[in-house]
Design an enzyme around this catalytic site. Structure first.
Site, PDB file in Angstrom:
ATOM      1  N   HIS A 299      12.865 115.174  41.939  1.00 65.10           N
ATOM      2  CA  HIS A 299      11.402 115.350  41.889  1.00 65.10           C
ATOM      3  C   HIS A 299      10.937 116.329  42.976  1.00 65.10           C
ATOM      4  O   HIS A 299       9.792 116.248  43.426  1.00 65.10           O
ATOM      5  CB  HIS A 299      10.655 114.022  42.052  1.00 65.10           C
ATOM      6  CG  HIS A 299      11.186 112.933  41.182  1.00 65.10           C
ATOM      7  ND1 HIS A 299      10.709 112.680  39.922  1.00 65.10           N
ATOM      8  CD2 HIS A 299      12.199 112.045  41.388  1.00 65.10           C
ATOM      9  CE1 HIS A 299      11.381 111.672  39.384  1.00 65.10           C
ATOM     10  NE2 HIS A 299      12.299 111.274  40.249  1.00 65.10           N
TER      11      HIS A 299
ATOM     12  N   SER B 106       7.494 144.832  50.763  1.00 63.40           N
ATOM     13  CA  SER B 106       6.182 144.953  50.145  1.00 63.40           C
ATOM     14  C   SER B 106       5.556 146.259  50.604  1.00 63.40           C
ATOM     15  O   SER B 106       5.730 146.675  51.747  1.00 63.40           O
ATOM     16  CB  SER B 106       5.316 143.767  50.574  1.00 63.40           C
ATOM     17  OG  SER B 106       3.954 144.109  50.469  1.00 63.40           O
TER      18      SER B 106
ATOM     19  N   LYS C 151       7.338 141.439  54.728  1.00 66.41           N
ATOM     20  CA  LYS C 151       7.872 140.682  53.586  1.00 66.41           C
ATOM     21  C   LYS C 151       9.266 141.063  53.132  1.00 66.41           C
ATOM     22  O   LYS C 151       9.695 142.194  53.260  1.00 66.41           O
ATOM     23  CB  LYS C 151       6.908 140.807  52.391  1.00 66.41           C
ATOM     24  CG  LYS C 151       5.650 140.009  52.634  1.00 66.41           C
ATOM     25  CD  LYS C 151       4.942 139.688  51.367  1.00 66.41           C
ATOM     26  CE  LYS C 151       5.623 138.563  50.623  1.00 66.41           C
ATOM     27  NZ  LYS C 151       4.988 138.363  49.323  1.00 66.41           N
TER      28      LYS C 151
ATOM     29  N   GLU D 125      13.876 136.676  41.047  1.00 64.17           N
ATOM     30  CA  GLU D 125      12.669 136.572  40.217  1.00 64.17           C
ATOM     31  C   GLU D 125      12.870 137.246  38.861  1.00 64.17           C
ATOM     32  O   GLU D 125      12.415 136.749  37.825  1.00 64.17           O
ATOM     33  CB  GLU D 125      11.482 137.216  40.933  1.00 64.17           C
ATOM     34  CG  GLU D 125      11.030 136.437  42.152  1.00 64.17           C
ATOM     35  CD  GLU D 125       9.991 137.216  42.947  1.00 64.17           C
ATOM     36  OE1 GLU D 125       8.827 136.842  42.892  1.00 64.17           O
ATOM     37  OE2 GLU D 125      10.363 138.211  43.600  1.00 64.17           O
TER      38      GLU D 125
END
Ligand code: ARG
Length: 472
Positions: free
Chosen positions: A154, A277, A283, A290
């Site tokens: 969970h 980025s 970043k 992804e």
């Protein structure tokens, strides 16, 4: 090729609309393979002379060279790979080329080519890419057997596990896919082949279908010519395997995305598989993962396209079936790319484990993963599990209220919660102890994890020598 019956030419728009050569030229190897097998059979039954067969074989050698060197002129007006290759053969060798299609139809031809293509890609490229990913995972697992991380259910801390056990879980997921890739190949070795089935109802010439099948490395021809030309189950099977593989890869990718956040910080992904980025210089984005996650939707979509294409299609061949190829090609290409990218992500350079950060997480005591140890310990003292669960629940509440960690508990704390919580329990409360309690097969104890890694390494070793155990 069918112009005899027609007086008009196809509309330009229709030509563009109907052509498949722009994508089905990928079937050229299998097309030539099927044609060579068929030509040999035509010669055996006397339709072709030995000289004509030899000319066809020489013609295909030339065509192979032309295609491999990029000199072959693919023509849209010749619609598909089959007609392009046959037309070039006739250009090269004359009438013998025109005899090749005797008794054959593009319907059994395309079904044969496409099935052989699917089997080849599964057995070679997909299998190799899956094995390479397994190898990277086993290497990283071997380096991290002593690293303990939380296991989640969970998405809440559940119990500690070994990072190696977690990575070995990924291996099992990949095996579940690659088993399909491998089996797609191996089961199909006994599999059937449509060549010789003609347009739909079989061959009017006495070709030996068994010989044809054998010469294509298959054991049997299809039982039924009508089923043979309309069957695309092999494509469904391959795209299903790809969709399943991508679904697994997306779950793996998601773990890594989470693990590389500042919140988790379990790992840092290397420069080669991340991007910066354009606006936020600090970043490091996990783009490789992804994209793998994102492409999963696309591949699952191809499976739906294929099912929908086949649903309600009347017997036998229908031109709709030309739409099967792009779905299969793209599903295969994307899966292959994702397997390769994930192997790169799990390379030594790119998968960096932040041991101190993980230790900080464990030291924080958050999630009270030690609790399960208490319940188990009580069971061993003869306390029924349900009572042990209740006592442990009260201990967790105590720890929570006092804002302390399990590691800070003293004998007095234990006694304050329940008399059955003896001081000896304290030394049982380490996460290592909990991980080591799982001594059973498939558990997290070091000995079990090392056993599994040894099995996997021997599998990889055998695989390098080509002896594949499909049931790993
Ligand atoms: N390009 C076609 C396909 O991929 C080949 C078969 C065409 N057959 C026909 N009778 N028009 O399905």
């Amino acid at each position: 090729m069918w112009q005899g019956r027609f007086s008009g030419k196809p509309d330009k728009l229709m030509q563009e609309f109907g052509q498949s050569v722009s994508f089905d030229q990928r079937l050229w190897k299998e097309d030539i393979q099927g044609s060579l097998a068929y030509a040999a059979e035509l010669q055996r039954i006397g339709i072709l002379t030995e000289k004509e067969l030899a000319d066809i074989q020489t013609g295909f050698v030339t065509i192979t060279k032309e295609i491999e060197s990029g000199k072959f002129q693919w023509k849209v007006e010749l619609e598909d790979v089959h007609m392009n290759i046959e037309s070039r053969l006739t250009e090269l060798i004359g009438d013998a080329g025109k005899k090749l299609h005797t008794g054959r139809s593009r319907n059994d031809q395309v079904a044969t080519d496409f099935k052989l293509w699917c089997i080849r890609v599964a057995k070679t490229e997909l299998k190799a890419a899956a094995v390479a990913l397994v190898r990277a995972l086993v290497e990283r697992a071997s380096e991290n057997v002593d690293v303990i991380i939380p296991a989640y259910t969970h998405l809440q801390r559940a119990m500690p596990t070994r990072l190696a056990h977690h990575l070995n879980a990924y291996v099992d997921m990949i095996f579940s896919d690659s088993r399909v890739f491998f089996r797609h190949g191996s089961a199909d070795a006994q599999g059937r082949v449509p060549l010789g089935s003609g347009a739909a109802t079989g061959n009017s010439f006495p070709v030996d279908m068994h010989v044809l099948a054998k010469s294509l490395g298959r054991s049997m021809p299809d039982h039924n010519s009508m089923a043979a030309v309309s069957d695309r189950d092999f494509a469904l099977d391959l795209v299903f395997a790809c969709a399943k593989c991508m679904t697994h890869l997306s779950r793996i990718a998601e773990d890594l995305i989470l693990w590389s956040t500042a919140e988790f910080g379990f790992i840092t992904l290397g420069d080669a598989v991340t991007t910066g980025s354009s606006i936020m210089p600090q970043k490091r984005n996990p783009d490789a993962c992804e994209l793998v996650r994102g492409k999963t939707g696309r591949v699952v979509g191809h499976l739906m396209s294929l099912f929908t294409l086949l649903k309600g299609l009347p017997m036998t061949y229908n031109r709709d079936l030309q739409e099967d190829k792009e779905a299969v090609f793209d599903a295969t290409d994307q899966t292959l790319a994702c397997l390769r990218v994930m192997a790169l992500v799990f390379s030594k350079e790119n998968f960096k484990v932040n041991r101190e950060r993980i230790q900080q997480h464990l030291d924080s005591g958050a999630g009270y993963m030690e609790a399960m140890n208490v319940a188990d310990w009580l069971v061993l003292q003869g306390v029924p599990f349900r009572d042990g669960h209740d006592i442990t629940g009260r201990l967790v509440k105590y720890v929570e209220q006092k804002k302390m960690r399990f590691a800070d508990l003293t004998a007095a704390d234990l006694a304050a919660v329940d008399a059955r919580l003896k001081p000896e329990l304290l030394k049982e409360l380490s996460l290592e102890a909990l991980v080591e309690r799982k001594q059973v097969y498939a558990g997290t104890a070091k000995a079990r994890v090392l056993e599994r890694l040894a099995e996997l390494k021997s599998w990889l070793g055998n695989n390098e020598q080509g002896a594949m155990n499909h049931e790993q």
